[in-house]
Motif scaffolding. Structure first.
Motif, mmCIF file in Angstrom:
data_model
loop_
_atom_site.group_PDB
_atom_site.id
_atom_site.type_symbol
_atom_site.label_atom_id
_atom_site.label_comp_id
_atom_site.label_asym_id
_atom_site.label_seq_id
_atom_site.Cartn_x
_atom_site.Cartn_y
_atom_site.Cartn_z
ATOM 1 N N ILE A 143 -3.932 -0.513 -0.436
ATOM 2 C CA ILE A 143 -2.755 -0.049 -1.169
ATOM 3 C C ILE A 143 -1.566 -0.088 -0.226
ATOM 4 N N SER A 144 -0.485 -0.736 -0.682
ATOM 5 C CA SER A 144 0.751 -0.774 0.112
ATOM 6 C C SER A 144 1.897 -0.307 -0.771
ATOM 7 N N TYR A 145 2.621 0.714 -0.306
ATOM 8 C CA TYR A 145 3.767 1.210 -1.054
ATOM 9 C C TYR A 145 5.014 0.471 -0.584
ATOM 10 N N CYS A 172 3.950 -0.257 -6.021
ATOM 11 C CA CYS A 172 2.981 -0.440 -4.954
ATOM 12 C C CYS A 172 2.260 -1.778 -5.150
ATOM 13 N N ARG A 173 1.654 -2.256 -4.073
ATOM 14 C CA ARG A 173 0.885 -3.495 -4.126
ATOM 15 C C ARG A 173 -0.583 -3.151 -3.947
ATOM 16 N N LEU A 174 -1.418 -3.575 -4.902
ATOM 17 C CA LEU A 174 -2.841 -3.266 -4.885
ATOM 18 C C LEU A 174 -3.656 -4.522 -4.595
ATOM 19 N N THR A 192 -4.357 -9.725 -5.414
ATOM 20 C CA THR A 192 -3.320 -8.767 -5.057
ATOM 21 C C THR A 192 -2.222 -8.842 -6.115
ATOM 22 N N PHE A 193 -1.824 -7.669 -6.617
ATOM 23 C CA PHE A 193 -0.778 -7.640 -7.640
ATOM 24 C C PHE A 193 0.005 -6.349 -7.498
ATOM 25 N N TYR A 194 1.073 -6.234 -8.285
ATOM 26 C CA TYR A 194 1.958 -5.067 -8.209
ATOM 27 C C TYR A 194 1.693 -4.134 -9.380
ATOM 28 N N TYR A 236 -8.056 4.553 -2.567
ATOM 29 C CA TYR A 236 -8.974 3.504 -2.129
ATOM 30 C C TYR A 236 -10.292 3.573 -2.902
ATOM 31 N N TYR A 237 -10.787 2.410 -3.283
ATOM 32 C CA TYR A 237 -12.073 2.233 -3.949
ATOM 33 C C TYR A 237 -12.144 2.898 -5.321
#
Length: 666
Positions: A94-96, A102-104, A118-120, A128-129
């Protein structure tokens, strides 16, 4: 037959490597060619028929594995290009990224096919998970001028990217153990950066977690140019430190070797999860598991056999990884360290302190030269000070890493973390200072794009090692190495002095254009409606061709926004900005329509929607969506590759950066 794993491993890798770089189009040809070679060798070398048969079968199996993987996964996933599909699986990262987005990264099924995506998504409480079901429009990952995305992601088994999810539902929690490990990683990452701060904190966090997001672009460039960028890759050093600490602790608590092995193995693989399952850490974890298990199975561990067996395991699970930069560098370096360097060191006659220093130098230089072919495939610049940096700086980095691991193992307790990480801060401050010093040497690194330097380096890089082993002389190997480095430097300088001519590289993006006019190591940038969108591509080009100074940047529109992008994103910043408007500070100069400037014998003139660049016998006009050379017009709207213009002979050609898409990890 001894070392069967080596014969199997190398043949299996060779088959997968050829099939992967051939994009699966020539698999039948490779199978047929290998059969012809095997039949010929089988007839000529009767003593080695078992070896030849083993290699042929391994190669053939590799071709079959690549073909099956391509048809079962790659073809089915890429067929989804442009479609809206259902994605099911676990969130692995996970990236904010701000703006409530965020990008998952999800590992599961994409449109019913096993894969990763990977998508937004809107920034809500994801973890996570978590198991999710999402509806996403996907597109095939493609190379661009800014970044060779397909070359980078395809070997990692990532073929698609997603837009913002149209709908997403969390269907339940996943593996709580893996989730806890990831939470602990985030905690350590934040703790290290909070206590140490700055580039030193980003450096320490990158060494432990493999996450370089807190390092500035200039610092990363400095570290790689000094030749110690591999320390960022979570790999053998990290795993050995973890294993040694756990092993020492367990020996105090238990004498049962099986219990010690079990705890060490769990700890090592937990750390692999902590580090994000990168190729290098998986390789190290598999190897260490096999090595520590060998005594329990009454087997003697062999580095070459273990490495090749490890390669077979990883490549079977991810066949395209055979062409991955991280995989190739990690396995090449490990093979050299485990098999080539020990034999090279035995040629050192002295057994005193000077002999130990000589052994370190021989090891560092051997690793550099043996990994050079892989570096030339992927990197824009080759560090020549790497042996010196590795001898002086890597031990300090290893000490800092060990102290950082102590902080992680003790749970980040304040009473331990603050004093330990303070020591780490000053150790890394010294490392960054020396790395910056080394990278500024005029001979510190060479750009492989300067012709014919790259070819000369590829042809000659293994000669000193071969001479050293053939003549069994370290001194002769050292002489050949020195001679080779002098040769490389001479080729580079002669290429600049006598082989150069004024060139322009044009980078189109729809109607917008960015271009670099350069002569030897100095250049000018032109931005026509691009607003700095291709700055990453510009930087890659500057590094590849050794352009070290930008004397100016011509900005056609939206000057304030564009200049800010150049100043924030470029490591080589333009000395001046020539703008189509009124300047705001001393670094800006007005350059209105009709204005002219002479630079190194090249006349630059501002047009209404572009610029005209004139040399003796060549006139190039760069405008939105087009390039004109001596009256010949080329529409660049649909161009996907940079265009190289040689102003000496008025020729234009499409160019590409090949494999040089940035920094890999070992």
């Amino acid at each position: 037959m001894v070392r069967k794993s080596c014969y199997i491993g190398f043949s299996y890798f060779a088959g997968l490597f050829l099939c992967t770089i051939g994009w699966g189009r020539n698999n039948a040809v490779f199978a047929l060619a290998s059969a012809c070679v095997a039949i010929t060798a089988f007839a000529l070398f009767k003593r080695y028929r078992k070896h030849i048969a083993l290699c042929f079968v391994s190669f053939l199996i590799a071709v079959g594995v690549n073909t099956a993987y391509t048809h079962i996964f790659y073809d089915k996933l890429t067929a989804l290009d442009g479609k809206t599909v259902t994605v099911r699986g676990e969130i692995t990262d996970i990236s904010y990224i701000g703006s409530d987005t965020c990008r998952l990264s999800v590992n599961g099924t994409v449109g019913g096919v096993k894969g990763r995506l990977t998508f937004y998504a809107d920034d809500i409480e994801y973890d996570y998970y978590d198991n999710i079901v999402a509806t996403v429009k996907v597109s095939r990952i493609k190379d661009s001028i800014n970044f060779k995305s397909e070359q980078y992601d395809r070997p990692k088994g990532i073929f698609l990217q997603g837009s913002t999810a149209e709908s997403i539902e969390v269907t339940g929690g996943g593996n709580t153990i893996l989730r806890s490990i990831m939470h602990y990683r985030d905690k350590m990452f934040m703790l290290i950066n909070d206590i140490i701060g700055g580039d030193e904190g980003g450096f320490a966090a990158a060494m432990l977690c493999g996450d370089k997001t807190e390092l500035s672009k200039q610092t990363k460039l400095t570290v790689y140019r000094s030749g110690i960028g591999h320390i960022f890759s979570v790999s053998g050093t990290h795993v050995v430190i973890i294993s040694a600490m756990i092993g020492w602790l367990m020996q105090k608590l238990s004498k049962d070797k099986r219990v010690i092995f079990a705890v060490q193995t769990v700890a090592v693989w937990a750390f692999a999860v902590f580090a994000g399952f990168s190729v290098s850490v998986v390789r190290a974890a598999v190897m260490l598991t096999l090595v520590t298990a060998a005594p329990l199975l009454y087997r003697r561990p062999d580095p070459a056999n273990t490495l090749c067996l490890c390669a077979v395991v990883i490549l079977t699970l991810s066949p395209y990884a055979a062409a991955d930069c991280s995989f190739l560098l990690s396995f090449t370096a490990t093979f050299v360290i485990g098999t080539v360097c020990p034999k090279a060191v035995t040629m050192v006659k002295r057994r005193d302190i000077l002999g130990n220093i000589e052994c370190e130098i021989v090891t560092a230089v051997t690793i550099l030269l043996c990994t050079m072919p892989v570096q030339l495939m992927f990197f824009s610049e080759i560090s020549l000070v790497a042996p010196l940096s590795n001898i002086l700086l890597v031990p300090v980095c290893t000490l800092a890493l060990g102290l950082t691991v102590i902080t992680a193992v003790t749970g980040g307790a304040t009473i331990i973390a603050y004093p330990v990480l303070t020591v780490v801060k000053y150790l890394l401050k010294a490392v960054l200072f020396l790395a910056s010093l080394f990278s500024k040497f005029s001979f510190a690194y060479l750009p492989r794009g300067v012709r014919p330097l790259g070819i000369v380096m590829l042809v000659t890089c293994l000669v000193p090692v071969a001479v050293m082993f053939l003549r069994k002389s370290v001194k002769l190997g050292a002489f050949c190495t020195a001679l080779m480095l002098v040769c490389w430097t001479a080729v580079y300088n002669f290429s600049l002095a006598f082989g150069g001519s004024v060139k322009i590289v044009v980078m189109p993006k729809g109607n917008a254009v960015q271009a670099v006019l350069y002569d030897k190591t100095k250049g000018m940038v032109f931005d026509i409606g691009s607003k700095g969108k291709l700055n990453s591509g510009i930087e890659s080009f500057l590094e590849l061709y050794g352009i070290k100074e930008l004397k100016g940047a011509f900005i056609e529109s939206e000057q304030y926004y564009t200049i800010t992008k150049y100043n924030e994103q470029m490591t080589i910043r333009p000395d001046r900005f020539y703008i189509n408007g009124e300047p705001d500070n001393d670094s800006e100069l007005p350059f209105m329509t009709g204005a002219q400037l002479d630079w190194n014998g090249v006349k630059i003139e501002a047009l209404e929607d572009g610029y005209k660049i004139t040399t003796e016998g060549c006139v190039v006009t760069i405008e939105k969506g087009s390039v004109t050379i001596n009256g010949r017009n080329l529409d660049t709207t649909d161009e996907e590759y940079p265009l190289m213009i040689d102003m000496k002979n008025s020729q234009i050609r499409r160019t590409d950066y090949g494999f040089a898409y940035g920094f890999g990890s070992w």
